[in-house]
Design a protein around this motif. Sequence first.
Motif, PDB file in Angstrom:
ATOM      1  N   MET A   1     -10.954  11.285  -5.617  1.00  0.00           N
ATOM      2  CA  MET A   1     -10.746  10.028  -6.193  1.00  0.00           C
ATOM      3  C   MET A   1     -10.219   9.923  -7.630  1.00  0.00           C
ATOM      4  SD  MET A   1     -10.775   7.799  -3.829  1.00  0.00           S
ATOM      5  CE  MET A   1     -10.455   8.610  -2.137  1.00  0.00           C
ATOM      6  N   THR A   2     -10.907  11.024  -8.420  1.00  0.00           N
ATOM      7  CA  THR A   2     -10.312  11.071  -9.622  1.00  0.00           C
ATOM      8  C   THR A   2      -8.838  11.478  -9.755  1.00  0.00           C
ATOM      9  OG1 THR A   2     -12.660  11.755 -10.361  1.00  0.00           O
ATOM     10  CG2 THR A   2     -10.638  12.572 -11.567  1.00  0.00           C
ATOM     11  N   ARG A   3      -8.301  12.273  -8.865  1.00  0.00           N
ATOM     12  CA  ARG A   3      -6.950  12.622  -8.601  1.00  0.00           C
ATOM     13  C   ARG A   3      -6.047  11.549  -8.474  1.00  0.00           C
ATOM     14  NH1 ARG A   3      -8.938  17.457  -6.435  1.00  0.00           N
ATOM     15  NH2 ARG A   3      -8.353  16.885  -4.514  1.00  0.00           N
ATOM     16  N   GLN A  15     -16.062   9.292  -9.643  1.00  0.00           N
ATOM     17  CA  GLN A  15     -16.770  10.708  -9.904  1.00  0.00           C
ATOM     18  C   GLN A  15     -17.716  10.369 -10.989  1.00  0.00           C
ATOM     19  OE1 GLN A  15     -14.425  13.929 -10.873  1.00  0.00           O
ATOM     20  NE2 GLN A  15     -15.867  15.240 -10.379  1.00  0.00           N
ATOM     21  N   GLY A  16     -18.886  10.805 -11.013  1.00  0.00           N
ATOM     22  CA  GLY A  16     -20.156  10.581 -12.157  1.00  0.00           C
ATOM     23  C   GLY A  16     -20.001  11.318 -13.362  1.00  0.00           C
ATOM     24  N   ILE A 324      -7.614   1.087  -5.327  1.00  0.00           N
ATOM     25  CA  ILE A 324      -6.702   2.031  -6.456  1.00  0.00           C
ATOM     26  C   ILE A 324      -5.458   1.464  -6.503  1.00  0.00           C
ATOM     27  CG2 ILE A 324      -5.932   4.354  -6.708  1.00  0.00           C
ATOM     28  CD1 ILE A 324      -8.334   5.512  -5.508  1.00  0.00           C
ATOM     29  N   ARG A 325      -4.685   1.269  -5.419  1.00  0.00           N
ATOM     30  CA  ARG A 325      -3.202   0.986  -5.468  1.00  0.00           C
ATOM     31  C   ARG A 325      -2.779  -0.219  -6.017  1.00  0.00           C
ATOM     32  NH1 ARG A 325      -0.915   5.004  -0.606  1.00  0.00           N
ATOM     33  NH2 ARG A 325      -1.934   6.726  -1.337  1.00  0.00           N
ATOM     34  N   GLU A 326      -3.757  -1.295  -5.461  1.00  0.00           N
ATOM     35  CA  GLU A 326      -3.283  -2.761  -5.560  1.00  0.00           C
ATOM     36  C   GLU A 326      -3.986  -3.203  -6.950  1.00  0.00           C
ATOM     37  OE1 GLU A 326      -0.642  -3.562  -3.925  1.00  0.00           O
ATOM     38  OE2 GLU A 326      -0.638  -2.011  -2.572  1.00  0.00           O
ATOM     39  N   ILE A 327      -5.057  -2.874  -7.019  1.00  0.00           N
ATOM     40  CA  ILE A 327      -6.035  -3.446  -8.156  1.00  0.00           C
ATOM     41  C   ILE A 327      -6.358  -2.627  -9.453  1.00  0.00           C
ATOM     42  CG2 ILE A 327      -8.488  -4.370  -8.277  1.00  0.00           C
ATOM     43  CD1 ILE A 327      -6.796  -6.146  -6.369  1.00  0.00           C
ATOM     44  N   GLY A 328      -5.993  -1.530  -9.118  1.00  0.00           N
ATOM     45  CA  GLY A 328      -6.336  -0.307 -10.192  1.00  0.00           C
ATOM     46  C   GLY A 328      -7.743  -0.196 -10.586  1.00  0.00           C
ATOM     47  N   VAL A 329      -8.483   0.063  -9.440  1.00  0.00           N
ATOM     48  CA  VAL A 329      -9.919   0.504  -9.920  1.00  0.00           C
ATOM     49  C   VAL A 329     -10.152   1.615  -8.662  1.00  0.00           C
ATOM     50  CG1 VAL A 329     -12.491  -0.180  -9.919  1.00  0.00           C
ATOM     51  CG2 VAL A 329     -10.683  -1.732 -10.866  1.00  0.00           C
ATOM     52  N   ALA A 330     -10.996   2.833  -9.114  1.00  0.00           N
ATOM     53  CA  ALA A 330     -11.270   3.795  -8.396  1.00  0.00           C
ATOM     54  C   ALA A 330     -12.716   3.864  -8.088  1.00  0.00           C
ATOM     55  CB  ALA A 330     -10.787   5.102  -8.793  1.00  0.00           C
ATOM     56  N   CYS A 331     -13.029   3.998  -6.754  1.00  0.00           N
ATOM     57  CA  CYS A 331     -14.535   4.165  -6.467  1.00  0.00           C
ATOM     58  C   CYS A 331     -14.482   5.319  -5.313  1.00  0.00           C
ATOM     59  CB  CYS A 331     -15.050   2.712  -5.995  1.00  0.00           C
ATOM     60  SG  CYS A 331     -14.171   2.073  -4.577  1.00  0.00           S
ATOM     61  N   VAL A 332     -15.650   5.592  -4.778  1.00  0.00           N
ATOM     62  CA  VAL A 332     -15.830   6.640  -3.898  1.00  0.00           C
ATOM     63  C   VAL A 332     -15.999   5.966  -2.542  1.00  0.00           C
ATOM     64  CG1 VAL A 332     -17.052   8.594  -2.889  1.00  0.00           C
ATOM     65  CG2 VAL A 332     -16.826   8.239  -5.488  1.00  0.00           C
ATOM     66  N   PRO A 333     -15.312   6.415  -1.403  1.00  0.00           N
ATOM     67  CA  PRO A 333     -15.642   5.702  -0.271  1.00  0.00           C
ATOM     68  C   PRO A 333     -17.022   6.171   0.748  1.00  0.00           C
ATOM     69  CG  PRO A 333     -13.701   7.120  -0.254  1.00  0.00           C
ATOM     70  CD  PRO A 333     -14.158   7.142  -1.423  1.00  0.00           C
ATOM     71  N   GLY A 334     -17.596   5.215   0.974  1.00  0.00           N
ATOM     72  CA  GLY A 334     -19.126   5.479   1.504  1.00  0.00           C
ATOM     73  C   GLY A 334     -19.232   6.491   2.308  1.00  0.00           C
ATOM     74  N   SER A 335     -18.270   6.862   3.154  1.00  0.00           N
ATOM     75  CA  SER A 335     -18.158   7.859   4.305  1.00  0.00           C
ATOM     76  C   SER A 335     -18.439   9.448   3.930  1.00  0.00           C
ATOM     77  CB  SER A 335     -17.107   7.871   5.132  1.00  0.00           C
ATOM     78  OG  SER A 335     -15.939   7.720   4.393  1.00  0.00           O
ATOM     79  N   PHE A 350     -19.855   2.730  -7.066  1.00  0.00           N
ATOM     80  CA  PHE A 350     -19.247   2.693  -8.066  1.00  0.00           C
ATOM     81  C   PHE A 350     -19.975   3.634  -9.146  1.00  0.00           C
ATOM     82  CE2 PHE A 350     -17.410  -0.861  -6.035  1.00  0.00           C
ATOM     83  CZ  PHE A 350     -16.061  -1.046  -6.683  1.00  0.00           C
ATOM     84  N   CYS A 351     -19.519   4.138 -10.094  1.00  0.00           N
ATOM     85  CA  CYS A 351     -20.577   4.646 -11.175  1.00  0.00           C
ATOM     86  C   CYS A 351     -20.112   3.766 -12.454  1.00  0.00           C
ATOM     87  CB  CYS A 351     -20.123   5.940 -11.448  1.00  0.00           C
ATOM     88  SG  CYS A 351     -18.618   6.420 -12.428  1.00  0.00           S
ATOM     89  N   PHE A 352     -21.140   3.627 -13.279  1.00  0.00           N
ATOM     90  CA  PHE A 352     -21.132   2.880 -14.403  1.00  0.00           C
ATOM     91  C   PHE A 352     -21.435   3.712 -15.720  1.00  0.00           C
ATOM     92  CE2 PHE A 352     -25.301   2.104 -12.645  1.00  0.00           C
ATOM     93  CZ  PHE A 352     -26.113   2.230 -13.502  1.00  0.00           C
TER      94      PHE A 352
END
Length: 373
Positions: A1-3, A15-16, A324-335, A350-352
């Motif tokens: 996801m970072t990539r 990523q945390g 990521i692509r439409e909004i521009g925010v990355a998070c980690v899929p729960g799966s 999400f990490c903060f």
Amino acid sequence: MTREALKYGAVNLSQGFPDFAAPADIKRRAMEAIDADINQYAITWGSQNFRDAIAKKTQWHLGLEIDPETEITVTCGSTEGMIASMMATVDPGEEVIVFEPFYENYAPDAILSDARPRYVPLRAPDWTFEPEELRSAFNEKTKAIIVCNPNNPTGKVFTRWEMHFIAGLCKEFDVLCFTDEIYEHILYPREGVEIGHISMAQLDGMRERTVIVNSMSKTYSVTGWRVGYCIAPPRITSGIRKVHDFLTVGAAAPLQAAGAYALSLPPEYYETLQSEYQRRRDMLLPVLEENGFQTFVPDGAYYIMTGISGFGFSDDVEFTRHLIREIGVACVPGSSFYSVPQRGSQQVRFCFCKKDETLNRAAERLSKLRKTI
Ligand SMILES: Cc1ncc(COP(=O)(O)O)c(C=O)c1O
């Protein structure tokens, strides 16, 4: 996801790792150590001054007397600490109990140790386990249980009752406990609820069957240093040290020198760390809630697990791609946190652990989410 975040210019809340600077005095100690030519192999299980500092801090923080000569192994992050502990203690065909959702490494760690992970669900919204379900996971093949407390990804802090219940089963079935305590200082007190760090090793009869896995990564905001440690009774430490020697020989010597300084910081350091993370958590929570996420309010660690069923996506990966692509925010899929992807298909994390400006940028972008669906 970072990539993916880098590729699409997304604000990275996946990523945390902090995007703010590590403490200046800790960095300076590392630079001074390199300058003073602490540049060769440290003793394989950890330089003496770092082990002494770990023992002293553990006495102060957990009230446990640890012998730095026989009960501590310094590793390359808690990541190595966990796999070295498992390889040292778990035999082929044995089982390791893992609460699900789980930090991604635990199941592969068990598999690499030729063991079988056995999953026990933590159920939202409180991420509690069913006592009888946990009990039924223990059997004659069970070698260990992993307890990540405070918990990634859920933010759960195990209650005293839960800890005692797990401890009781470990003693009844003669099982080891690997406790991942890397978020021990990142807790969010709540009115009327006891939220303080409890280590399994503090409970009656557990010290002799617990491996505490810990690290500098999160507490001192130096995830890239790769310095962690295991605390375990001498018999277990002797095995961990052997595996560790063959895996990596040792952690970076100058960074262990800086670690000796970091672990000697006064309580105020940890109070500031805690309150700063509480402030960041309270910045991100309303943003997620206002923009349609179901939030599971964390009591510890620096993640917010969320439910995404309100958005109508078929799964978490598709949703994350959209974010990521439409909004521009990355998070980690729960799966990523489940043995069966379907179980996490309506959750994302999400990490903060980010600068205010990063969180504000994410907030601005997330406010457009509803319009794009
Ligand atoms: C629960 C948990 N354990 C271990 C790690 C890895 O820590 P380290 O940097 O000490 O290897 C992480 C990193 O995110 C984590 O969340």
